[in-house]
Design a protein around this motif. Structure first.
Motif, mmCIF file in Angstrom:
data_model
loop_
_atom_site.group_PDB
_atom_site.id
_atom_site.type_symbol
_atom_site.label_atom_id
_atom_site.label_comp_id
_atom_site.label_asym_id
_atom_site.label_seq_id
_atom_site.Cartn_x
_atom_site.Cartn_y
_atom_site.Cartn_z
ATOM 1 N N LEU A 1 0.834 -0.763 -0.082
ATOM 2 C CA LEU A 1 -0.214 0.108 0.381
ATOM 3 C C LEU A 1 1.135 1.189 0.627
ATOM 4 N N CYS A 2 0.495 2.357 -1.212
ATOM 5 C CA CYS A 2 1.247 3.624 -0.313
ATOM 6 C C CYS A 2 0.424 4.784 -0.473
ATOM 7 N N LEU A 3 0.167 5.740 1.230
ATOM 8 C CA LEU A 3 0.160 6.825 0.453
ATOM 9 C C LEU A 3 1.101 8.132 0.379
ATOM 10 N N VAL A 4 0.819 9.265 -1.082
ATOM 11 C CA VAL A 4 1.651 10.019 -1.328
ATOM 12 C C VAL A 4 1.834 10.890 -0.733
ATOM 13 N N THR A 5 2.649 12.255 -0.127
ATOM 14 C CA THR A 5 2.499 12.655 0.763
ATOM 15 C C THR A 5 2.845 13.733 -0.340
ATOM 16 N N PRO A 6 2.623 14.633 -1.799
ATOM 17 C CA PRO A 6 3.221 15.142 -2.476
ATOM 18 C C PRO A 6 4.132 16.485 -1.788
ATOM 19 N N ALA A 7 5.137 16.837 -2.615
ATOM 20 C CA ALA A 7 5.522 18.291 -2.213
ATOM 21 C C ALA A 7 6.170 18.635 -3.400
ATOM 22 N N GLY A 8 6.613 20.380 -3.484
ATOM 23 C CA GLY A 8 7.712 20.999 -4.705
ATOM 24 C C GLY A 8 7.151 20.177 -5.948
ATOM 25 N N SER A 9 7.480 19.882 -6.904
ATOM 26 C CA SER A 9 7.418 20.335 -8.232
ATOM 27 C C SER A 9 6.309 18.654 -7.931
ATOM 28 N N ASN A 10 6.035 17.764 -7.444
ATOM 29 C CA ASN A 10 5.311 17.268 -7.390
ATOM 30 C C ASN A 10 3.807 17.363 -7.088
ATOM 31 N N LEU A 11 3.441 18.049 -6.551
ATOM 32 C CA LEU A 11 1.333 18.092 -6.185
ATOM 33 C C LEU A 11 0.889 18.356 -6.606
ATOM 34 N N ASN A 12 1.181 18.903 -8.194
ATOM 35 C CA ASN A 12 0.176 18.159 -9.292
ATOM 36 C C ASN A 12 0.256 16.590 -10.378
ATOM 37 N N ALA A 13 1.490 15.832 -9.527
ATOM 38 C CA ALA A 13 1.089 14.472 -10.453
ATOM 39 C C ALA A 13 0.528 13.390 -10.077
ATOM 40 N N PRO A 14 0.065 12.301 -10.938
ATOM 41 C CA PRO A 14 -0.981 12.008 -11.182
ATOM 42 C C PRO A 14 -0.800 10.237 -10.484
ATOM 43 N N PHE A 15 -0.962 10.659 -8.717
ATOM 44 C CA PHE A 15 -0.273 9.634 -8.029
ATOM 45 C C PHE A 15 -1.691 8.497 -7.959
ATOM 46 N N MET A 16 -2.442 9.284 -7.939
ATOM 47 C CA MET A 16 -4.123 8.758 -8.414
ATOM 48 C C MET A 16 -4.308 7.722 -9.394
ATOM 49 N N ASP A 17 -4.142 8.168 -10.630
ATOM 50 C CA ASP A 17 -3.952 7.579 -11.455
ATOM 51 C C ASP A 17 -2.754 5.991 -11.630
ATOM 52 N N GLU A 18 -1.150 6.764 -11.212
ATOM 53 C CA GLU A 18 -0.571 5.880 -10.748
ATOM 54 C C GLU A 18 -0.817 4.887 -9.907
ATOM 55 N N GLY A 19 -1.785 4.711 -8.897
ATOM 56 C CA GLY A 19 -1.975 3.713 -7.662
ATOM 57 C C GLY A 19 -2.234 4.158 -6.540
ATOM 58 N N ALA A 20 -1.471 5.546 -6.431
ATOM 59 C CA ALA A 20 -1.993 5.907 -4.879
ATOM 60 C C ALA A 20 -2.863 5.354 -4.588
ATOM 61 N N ASP A 21 -3.138 4.796 -3.110
ATOM 62 C CA ASP A 21 -3.649 4.174 -2.207
ATOM 63 C C ASP A 21 -4.752 5.168 -1.049
ATOM 64 N N PHE A 22 -3.666 6.072 -0.820
ATOM 65 C CA PHE A 22 -3.775 7.550 -0.598
ATOM 66 C C PHE A 22 -3.337 8.984 -0.967
ATOM 67 N N VAL A 23 -3.932 9.833 -1.282
ATOM 68 C CA VAL A 23 -2.739 11.156 -1.378
ATOM 69 C C VAL A 23 -3.330 12.292 -0.086
ATOM 70 N N VAL A 24 -2.208 12.487 0.617
ATOM 71 C CA VAL A 24 -2.780 13.910 1.575
ATOM 72 C C VAL A 24 -1.300 14.910 1.431
ATOM 73 N N GLU A 25 -1.729 15.541 1.496
ATOM 74 C CA GLU A 25 -0.597 17.259 1.116
ATOM 75 C C GLU A 25 -0.232 17.553 2.776
ATOM 76 N N ASP A 26 -0.954 17.711 3.350
ATOM 77 C CA ASP A 26 -0.726 17.850 4.862
ATOM 78 C C ASP A 26 -1.095 16.573 5.693
ATOM 79 N N ILE A 27 0.215 15.895 6.775
ATOM 80 C CA ILE A 27 -0.562 14.855 7.285
ATOM 81 C C ILE A 27 -0.768 15.149 8.790
ATOM 82 N N VAL A 28 -0.580 16.680 8.943
ATOM 83 C CA VAL A 28 -1.407 17.049 10.133
ATOM 84 C C VAL A 28 -2.779 17.067 10.231
ATOM 85 N N GLN A 29 -3.084 18.063 8.894
ATOM 86 C CA GLN A 29 -4.669 18.484 8.522
ATOM 87 C C GLN A 29 -5.398 17.315 7.675
#
Length: 152
Positions: A100-128
Motif C-alpha cells: 500500500l502507498c500513501l503519498v505526501t506530494p511536495a514541491g514539483s510533485n504537487l500536481n503529479a497524477p498519483f491516484m492514476d498511478e495507483g496511490a492508495d491515498f494522497v494527502v498534502e498535509d499529514i497533520v490536516q
C-alpha cells in the motif's frame, strides 16, 4: 514537511509497528541529510534503514522495498506494509512490491497524477489529513487502514 517527524515518533513508539527508511539517495548523501533532519538518536530506533547503494536496482524497481520487508521483524506480507512516498517513481516501486502507498506530494510533485498511478491515498498535509500511526495502524488491524484519513 509538517507532521512527518511526529508520525515517525508515534510509529517508533509502537511495539506492533515496524519502521524502515528506504531512500534512493546514496548512503553518504542520505546520512548527511537524514542525520540533520531526523537525527542520529531517532534514526537508531528504526528497524531497517536502506539507501540507494544498498541495492543493485533503483526505484521504480521494488527491490529496496522488498529487501526492507524481508529484514523487518514480524515476517510481514507485502499487503501488510505501508510505504509513505513523495514521488511517482517511489509510488511505482511500492506498488510493484505489492504494498500500500500513501503519498505526501511536495514541491514539483504537487500536481503529479498519483491516484492514476495507483496511490492508495494522497494527502498534502499529514497533520490536516489526520495521518497518524494510530489512524493508519489500528491495534486490532493486520493491514494499514485509510478510513480515518482526510483526503487532499
Amino acid at each position: 514537511r509538517p507532521g512527518v517527524i511526529e508520525l515517525m515518533d508515534e510509529a517508533l513508539a509502537r511495539d506492533d509497528v515496524a519502521v524502515a527508511i528506504c531512500s534512493a539517495a546514496t548512503r553518504a548523501g542520505f546520512d548527511k541529510v537524514v542525520n540533520a533532519v531526523v537525527g542520529v538518536e531517532r534514526l537508531s530506533k528504526f528497524d531497517v534503514v536502506l539507501a540507494g547503494d544498498d541495492v543493485d536496482k533503483k526505484k521504480p524497481d521494488p527491490l529496496i522495498y522488498n529487501m526492507a520487508r524481508e529484514r523487518l521483524p514480524g515476517n510481514l506480507e507485502a499487503h501488510q506494509c505501508l510505504v509513505i512516498e513523495d514521488s511517482v517513481t517511489g509510488l511505482r516501486a511500492a506498488k510493484a512490491a505489492g504494498m500500500l502507498c500513501l503519498v505526501t506530494p511536495a514541491g514539483s510533485n504537487l500536481n503529479a497524477p498519483f491516484m492514476d498511478e495507483g496511490a492508495d491515498f494522497v494527502v498534502e498535509d499529514i497533520v490536516q489529513g489526520n495521518v497518524s500511526a494510530s489512524s493508519l495502524f489500528p491495534p486490532t488491524g493486520t493491514a494499514p487502514d485509510f478510513s480515518q484519513l482526510s483526503a487532499r
